[in-house]
Scaffold this active site. Structure first.
Site, PDB file in Angstrom:
ATOM      1  N   GLU A  60      -2.575  10.491   3.054  1.00 13.88           N
ATOM      2  CA  GLU A  60      -3.637  10.660   4.039  1.00 13.88           C
ATOM      3  C   GLU A  60      -3.546  12.069   4.610  1.00 13.88           C
ATOM      4  O   GLU A  60      -2.486  12.478   5.099  1.00 13.88           O
ATOM      5  CB  GLU A  60      -3.523   9.633   5.159  1.00 13.88           C
ATOM      6  CG  GLU A  60      -3.753   8.206   4.686  1.00 13.88           C
ATOM      7  CD  GLU A  60      -3.674   7.192   5.806  1.00 13.88           C
ATOM      8  OE1 GLU A  60      -4.473   6.226   5.786  1.00 13.88           O
ATOM      9  OE2 GLU A  60      -2.819   7.355   6.708  1.00 13.88           O
ATOM     10  N   GLU A  76       0.843  -1.199   0.000  1.00 12.01           N
ATOM     11  CA  GLU A  76       0.000   0.000   0.000  1.00 12.01           C
ATOM     12  C   GLU A  76       0.873   1.241   0.000  1.00 12.01           C
ATOM     13  O   GLU A  76       1.930   1.274   0.635  1.00 12.01           O
ATOM     14  CB  GLU A  76      -0.901  -0.010   1.232  1.00 12.01           C
ATOM     15  CG  GLU A  76      -1.886   1.137   1.321  1.00 12.01           C
ATOM     16  CD  GLU A  76      -2.850   0.959   2.488  1.00 12.01           C
ATOM     17  OE1 GLU A  76      -3.397   1.979   2.947  1.00 12.01           O
ATOM     18  OE2 GLU A  76      -3.064  -0.179   2.947  1.00 12.01           O
ATOM     19  N   ASP A 130       0.225   5.445   0.562  1.00 10.17           N
ATOM     20  CA  ASP A 130      -0.835   6.330   1.062  1.00 10.17           C
ATOM     21  C   ASP A 130      -0.508   7.810   0.954  1.00 10.17           C
ATOM     22  O   ASP A 130       0.595   8.233   1.311  1.00 10.17           O
ATOM     23  CB  ASP A 130      -1.079   6.075   2.563  1.00 10.17           C
ATOM     24  CG  ASP A 130      -1.646   4.708   2.850  1.00 10.17           C
ATOM     25  OD1 ASP A 130      -2.378   4.183   2.010  1.00 10.17           O
ATOM     26  OD2 ASP A 130      -1.341   4.164   3.931  1.00 10.17           O
TER      27      ASP A 130
END
Length: 286
Positions: A109, A105, A107
């Site tokens: 955010e 993953e 990210d």
């Protein structure tokens, strides 16, 4: 680290934006065609004939969309405008993920904050289910006032994160040193907004003010055309994809270092209090 963001810094950054703006392009996009809602259907709305996506968080549920296709390597671009005003406890995100227990993953955010205080951009990587590779940044603009482009470039050599075409973080493929790097599992592309009041703002000390709900973020102009579509165990990368072997050149490295000197708030590779038994091995490779 936290450094000054005064006039000289902002002037230099405007110059950088002008110089490299040619690498940030706008493409036609249709969220109806290329994405599907996987969580919080009532809080996901698509407007303008598929060109604008609106995701909301209320007291009961947030919302998430997922690309219909999967990809093995690519450059993924998305414009976002974040929740305006009070946003403490919320996270608005854009990321790629393989799914599964041992997932990979990458990210973006955005950690919400109290009204009038700035967002924090939280970036993280998970390799074979192991994360805790955070970098956090302040931003040189207000991400709630207008749309800005966030990009993930993933190829066999490195992963590069960009904001408006400016590189802010690089993770190199150091498999030759025994460091895991994602090379074989295809990803979906995601966008979401969710309740993370247990940690998002000041370590969870500031909770969501539900009287300000719903909290709404906007997405547009995604570009998935520079990515290798995964289909039945095979990838289609198109003709001569220029990003497939892209690395940072000298100018881009200097830009990255400048951004990190002025806007990097936290780097897990410098957190000796957290890693009392020694820093992760990737932190020791120059």
């Amino acid at each position: 680290m936290f450094c000054s963001q005064g006039y000289a810094n902002r002037f230099h950054l405007v110059h950088l934006l002008i110089v490299i703006s040619f690498i940030v392009s706008s493409h036609g996009s249709d969220f109806n065609k290329d994405f599907e809602v996987t969580w919080g259907h009532r809080n996901a709305r698509i407007h303008d004939e598929g060109r604008l996506l609106e995701l909301s968080l209320d007291r009961e549920i947030g919302s998430r969309v997922q690309s219909k296709e999967r990809y093995l390597y690519g450059r993924f671009d998305l414009e976002m405008k974040l929740v305006k005003g009070e946003s403490a406890g919320t996270i608005t995100s854009f990321y790629i993920c393989t799914g599964g227990l041992n997932h990979d993953e990458v990210d973006f955010e955005f950690l919400g904050n109290k009204s009038g205080e700035p967002y924090i951009l939280h970036t993280n990587f998970f390799i074979n289910g192991t994360g805790s590779k955070e970098h956090q940044f302040s931003l040189w603009f207000d991400p709630t006032e207008d749309f800005h482009t966030y990009s993930i470039l993933w190829n066999p050599f490195n992963i590069i994160l960009y904001v408006d075409g400016i590189p802010i973080r690089v993770v190199k493929n150091n498999m030759e040193y025994g460091i895991a790097f994602p090379t074989s599992k295809p990803v979906h592309v995601y966008a979401s907004i969710w309740d993370a009041e247990d940690w998002a703002t000041q370590g969870g000390r500031v909770k969501i003010d539900w009287s300000k709900a719903p909290f709404t973020a906007y997405y547009r102009k995604f570009n998935l055309s520079n990515a290798c579509v995964w289909n039945d165990g095979k990838t289609d990368c198109g003709v001569n994809p220029g990003w497939i072997d892209q690395k940072l050149d000298w100018w881009s490295w200097m830009t990255l270092r400048w951004v990190q000197m002025n806007y990097l708030l936290y780097d897990y590779c410098t957190d000796t209090k957290r890693f009392k038994n020694g820093l992760p091995p990737e932190c020791l490779i120059s």
